[in-house]
Write a protein that holds these residues in place. Structure first.
Motif, PDB file in Angstrom:
ATOM      1  N   GLY A  27     -34.655  23.717  27.872  1.00 36.51           N
ATOM      2  CA  GLY A  27     -35.253  22.448  27.462  1.00 36.51           C
ATOM      3  C   GLY A  27     -36.646  22.649  26.904  1.00 36.51           C
ATOM      4  O   GLY A  27     -37.322  23.619  27.216  1.00 36.51           O
ATOM      5  N   ARG A  28     -37.062  21.701  26.097  1.00 35.18           N
ATOM      6  CA  ARG A  28     -38.392  21.796  25.489  1.00 35.18           C
ATOM      7  C   ARG A  28     -39.496  21.442  26.485  1.00 35.18           C
ATOM      8  O   ARG A  28     -40.558  22.041  26.485  1.00 35.18           O
ATOM      9  CB  ARG A  28     -38.471  20.883  24.278  1.00 35.18           C
ATOM     10  N   HIS A  29     -39.244  20.463  27.329  1.00 32.72           N
ATOM     11  CA  HIS A  29     -40.275  19.999  28.253  1.00 32.72           C
ATOM     12  C   HIS A  29     -39.905  20.172  29.722  1.00 32.72           C
ATOM     13  O   HIS A  29     -40.740  19.976  30.585  1.00 32.72           O
ATOM     14  CB  HIS A  29     -40.588  18.527  27.987  1.00 32.72           C
ATOM     15  N   ARG A  30     -38.647  20.523  29.975  1.00 32.22           N
ATOM     16  CA  ARG A  30     -38.258  20.773  31.363  1.00 32.22           C
ATOM     17  C   ARG A  30     -37.079  21.732  31.382  1.00 32.22           C
ATOM     18  O   ARG A  30     -36.332  21.842  30.407  1.00 32.22           O
ATOM     19  CB  ARG A  30     -37.911  19.487  32.095  1.00 32.22           C
ATOM     20  N   GLU A  44     -42.053  28.863  34.356  1.00 33.64           N
ATOM     21  CA  GLU A  44     -43.114  28.825  33.339  1.00 33.64           C
ATOM     22  C   GLU A  44     -42.712  29.574  32.072  1.00 33.64           C
ATOM     23  O   GLU A  44     -42.892  29.068  30.958  1.00 33.64           O
ATOM     24  CB  GLU A  44     -44.399  29.422  33.916  1.00 33.64           C
ATOM     25  N   LEU A  47     -40.068  27.655  30.156  1.00 33.69           N
ATOM     26  CA  LEU A  47     -40.675  26.545  29.418  1.00 33.69           C
ATOM     27  C   LEU A  47     -41.370  27.033  28.149  1.00 33.69           C
ATOM     28  O   LEU A  47     -41.328  26.354  27.115  1.00 33.69           O
ATOM     29  CB  LEU A  47     -41.658  25.785  30.298  1.00 33.69           C
ATOM     30  N   GLU A  48     -42.000  28.191  28.224  1.00 33.33           N
ATOM     31  CA  GLU A  48     -42.639  28.767  27.024  1.00 33.33           C
ATOM     32  C   GLU A  48     -41.606  28.995  25.923  1.00 33.33           C
ATOM     33  O   GLU A  48     -41.845  28.662  24.761  1.00 33.33           O
ATOM     34  CB  GLU A  48     -43.327  30.094  27.362  1.00 33.33           C
ATOM     35  N   GLU A  51     -40.349  25.579  24.592  1.00 35.33           N
ATOM     36  CA  GLU A  51     -41.339  24.936  23.736  1.00 35.33           C
ATOM     37  C   GLU A  51     -41.386  25.600  22.358  1.00 35.33           C
ATOM     38  O   GLU A  51     -41.428  24.933  21.334  1.00 35.33           O
ATOM     39  CB  GLU A  51     -42.713  25.008  24.409  1.00 35.33           C
ATOM     40  N   CYS A  54     -38.261  24.755  20.447  1.00 36.39           N
ATOM     41  CA  CYS A  54     -38.013  23.306  20.438  1.00 36.39           C
ATOM     42  C   CYS A  54     -36.774  22.932  21.248  1.00 36.39           C
ATOM     43  O   CYS A  54     -36.059  21.984  20.919  1.00 36.39           O
ATOM     44  CB  CYS A  54     -37.887  22.776  19.011  1.00 36.39           C
ATOM     45  N   GLY A  55     -36.499  23.682  22.293  1.00 33.93           N
ATOM     46  CA  GLY A  55     -35.365  23.401  23.164  1.00 33.93           C
ATOM     47  C   GLY A  55     -34.037  23.662  22.488  1.00 33.93           C
ATOM     48  O   GLY A  55     -33.972  23.970  21.310  1.00 33.93           O
TER      49      GLY A  55
END
Length: 117
Positions: A27-30, A44, A47-48, A51, A54-55
């Motif tokens: 996922g982009r934000h989670r 972490e 998530l990098e 992001e 863009c997921g």
């Protein structure tokens, strides 16, 4: 390699060894805490990656050349690297040779010249 810039060399190696060649969803934000990516490299770092890309779903590269060089730098012998990566020991040796700029053609080009093809 983009992954090294994002999450570091050690986590990249872990990701490629565990999930190389497979598709992952990030996922982009989670991220899901139970996902194989999070279990392997942590929330972490996952998530990098999410992001940056863009997921979504994407394929993790095999990265055999990268892994061959990485494991060699960590002190692993060529035979062990070959068994770990399921490649020929000659391939491991070839991966460890430094890039020679200006040299055209590889072994296949040489064979064609020898046989007049």
């Amino acid at each position: 390699m983009v992954f090294v810039d994002l999450i570091g060399i050690d986590k990249t190696a872990s990701l490629l060894l565990a999930l190389g060649g497979s598709q992952i969803q990030v996922g982009r934000h989670r991220v899901y805490k139970n996902s194989s990516v999070v279990k392997e490299i942590g929330e972490e770092a996952a998530l990098e990656i999410g992001e940056y890309f863009c997921g979504g779903v994407f394929k993790v590269p095999l990265g055999k050349k990268f892994l061959s060089r990485y494991l060699s730098a960590k002190g692993m012998k060529q035979q062990e690297i070959a068994r770990t990566l399921h490649i020929d020991v000659a391939t491991v040796a070839r991966h460890q040779k430094p890039f020679q700029a200006g040299k055209a053609g590889g072994p296949s080009s040489q064979k064609r010249r020898e046989y007049g093809r």
